[in-house]
Design a protein around this motif. Structure first.
Motif, short mmCIF file in Angstrom:
data_model
loop_
_atom_site.label_atom_id
_atom_site.label_comp_id
_atom_site.label_asym_id
_atom_site.label_seq_id
_atom_site.Cartn_x
_atom_site.Cartn_y
_atom_site.Cartn_z
N ASP A 224 0.88 -1.27 0.10
CA ASP A 224 -0.10 0.00 0.05
C ASP A 224 1.04 1.29 0.01
OD1 ASP A 224 0.09 0.90 3.21
OD2 ASP A 224 0.45 -1.40 2.88
N SER A 225 0.06 2.42 -0.07
CA SER A 225 1.05 3.69 -0.25
C SER A 225 1.56 4.19 1.15
CB SER A 225 0.36 4.80 -0.93
OG SER A 225 -1.02 5.02 0.05
N GLY A 226 1.26 3.45 2.32
CA GLY A 226 1.52 3.90 3.64
C GLY A 226 3.23 3.60 3.79
N SER A 227 3.73 3.35 5.03
CA SER A 227 5.04 3.04 5.47
C SER A 227 4.99 2.39 6.81
CB SER A 227 5.65 4.59 5.55
OG SER A 227 5.23 5.37 6.69
N GLU A 228 3.85 2.14 7.32
CA GLU A 228 4.08 1.27 8.53
C GLU A 228 4.04 -0.04 8.38
OE1 GLU A 228 1.26 2.43 12.14
OE2 GLU A 228 0.88 4.04 10.46
N VAL A 229 4.94 -0.78 9.03
CA VAL A 229 4.98 -2.37 8.89
C VAL A 229 4.28 -3.01 10.04
CG1 VAL A 229 6.60 -4.42 9.02
CG2 VAL A 229 7.47 -2.34 8.03
N GLY A 262 8.65 1.97 12.69
CA GLY A 262 9.70 3.08 12.54
C GLY A 262 10.49 2.97 11.11
N GLN A 263 10.48 1.98 10.89
CA GLN A 263 11.72 1.69 9.64
C GLN A 263 10.60 1.64 8.39
OE1 GLN A 263 14.76 -1.35 9.63
NE2 GLN A 263 14.27 -1.49 11.91
N GLY A 264 11.10 2.03 7.31
CA GLY A 264 10.08 1.96 5.95
C GLY A 264 10.09 0.59 5.55
N TYR A 265 9.47 0.63 4.15
CA TYR A 265 9.15 -0.44 3.53
C TYR A 265 10.41 -1.08 2.90
CZ TYR A 265 4.04 -0.04 3.84
OH TYR A 265 2.71 0.25 4.41
N GLY A 266 11.09 -0.26 2.55
CA GLY A 266 12.50 -0.63 1.73
C GLY A 266 13.36 -1.80 2.57
N ALA A 267 13.48 -1.16 3.92
CA ALA A 267 14.30 -1.97 4.84
C ALA A 267 13.65 -3.34 5.02
CB ALA A 267 14.71 -1.35 6.07
#
Ligand code: ATP
Ligand code: MG
Length: 329
Positions: A224-229, A262-267
């Motif tokens: 999705d377009s968010g960033s929370e894991v 607190g970490q983004g989807y990339g990590a």
């Protein structure tokens, strides 16, 4: 405790099969007396398929099961079409199978909608053959993924109706579906399950995929377009990756969420990709060695079929006797 499960030789098998089902087969190998794992080539003929490749797909699937840790000395590994009792029993069981129940099967609805030329009667009848696969061995337990829940319910009904109509003959089996990982989703379409015949290549991680391919597929998984894991109904893609990582690590989904707070989807995707690569590496390596020797694979199937037939033929004799079919015992 008899354990039975089947897997289709429909091409290269995927991470969903491994996490949802094969993990359960390995656990079953420890407890089963015996554990039987069947490569269901007759099921593979219910949708459009290439007859020139079916035998080779059977070897692929067997080599993959053995590479995963199934040992033909401890489990019975065999090809469905080698044991004719399955097809005979499926016909006999059709007398206690409700047409209305077959009409309600989700897998039939989904797979029939995807057929371009022919919706075969075999696709409709699939759950009856699957019931015969299991009931022929009087299996108690069936390790499967979540998509098979409905078929297992149906075969329980079939067994109960048979016993009520003809006398107590069959064992009513139970499914064993894992708590986490029972439904791994397509990486490109996280609202659909990862599927051998229904997914596009980019949405699947094959058990024997190269490292580079796995990294690429996980990193380009749809999210999705968010960033929370964290897991949520509107975050199907991230939820799927959390499940995958939790299963591989043997940890709780909450622990994965906490770790990546607190970490983004990339990590997060990078970590999942690395974990999947490490998880599948030993299987991929053993697979290459085993797949090369088709004579050895055929010998495993032959020996497995002999052991399976010895069990299934006892059940068939009882079923025929109970139903009044054939000469008296
Ligand atoms: P198809 O989609 O064509 O039916 P498949 O990927 O489901 O193919 P099967 O051989 O039919 O492969 O299934 C083998 C086992 O893997 C079954 O126990 C099934 O429940 C399980 N399984 C299949 N897909 C998944 C998935 N995405 N997640 C978890 N388990 C799965
Ligand atoms: Mg399936």
């Amino acid at each position: 405790m008899r354990i039975f499960s089947g897997i289709q030789p429909t091409g290269r098998k995927h991470l969903g099969n491994y996490i949802g089902a094969i993990r359960g087969y390995l656990a079953g190998q420890e407890r089963g007396d015996p554990a039987l794992y069947c490569i269901v080539d007759l099921h593979a003929t219910t949708v459009a398929y290439d007859p020139g490749r079916l035998r080779s797909y059977v070897y692929d699937t067997l080599a993959m099961l053995m590479a995963s840790g199934l040992d033909p000395d401890r489990s019975i590994l065999f090809r469905q079409s080698d044991v004719h009792e399955h097809t005979e029993l499926s016909w006999l069981l059709s007398s206690v199978t409700s047409h209305g129940d077959l009409n309600r099967m989700t897998q039939f609805k989904e797979k029939s909608a995807a057929q371009r030329e022919l919706v075969s009667a075999g696709l409709f009848f699939y759950p009856v053959l699957m019931a015969a696969d299991v009931l022929a061995y009087r299996a108690h337990e069936i390790p499967v993924g979540d998509d098979q829940r409905q078929h297992v319910e149906l075969m329980r009904d079939i067994a109960q109706r048979f016993n009520a109509a003809y006398g107590d003959t069959l064992v009513v089996p139970e499914h064993r579906i894992p708590d986490v990982g029972a439904r791994i989703m397509d990486l490109q379409d996280p609202l659909s399950k990862m599927s051998t015949t229904g997914s596009e290549e980019r949405g699947l991680i094959f058990v024997d995929d190269e490292e580079k391919a796995i990294l690429k597929k996980v990193k380009s998984a749809v999210t999705d377009s968010g960033s929370e894991v964290r897991r949520a109904p509107d975050k199907a893609g991230i939820t799927n990756l959390i499940d995958i990582l939790a299963v591989i690590r043997g940890s709780a989904q909450e622990d994965v969420e906490r770790e990546f707070e607190g970490q983004g989807y990339g990590a997060f995707k990078g970590a999942v990709a690395e974990a999947v690569v490490d998880y599948l590496r030993p299987v991929r390596e053993r697979y290459r060695e085993l797949r090369g020797d088709e004579h050895a694979l055929e010998a495993v199937l032959g020996a497995g079929a002999d052991r399976a037939r010895a069990l299934a033929s006892e059940t068939l004799a009882d079923v025929r006797q109970a139903m009044g079919v054939g000469p008296p015992a």
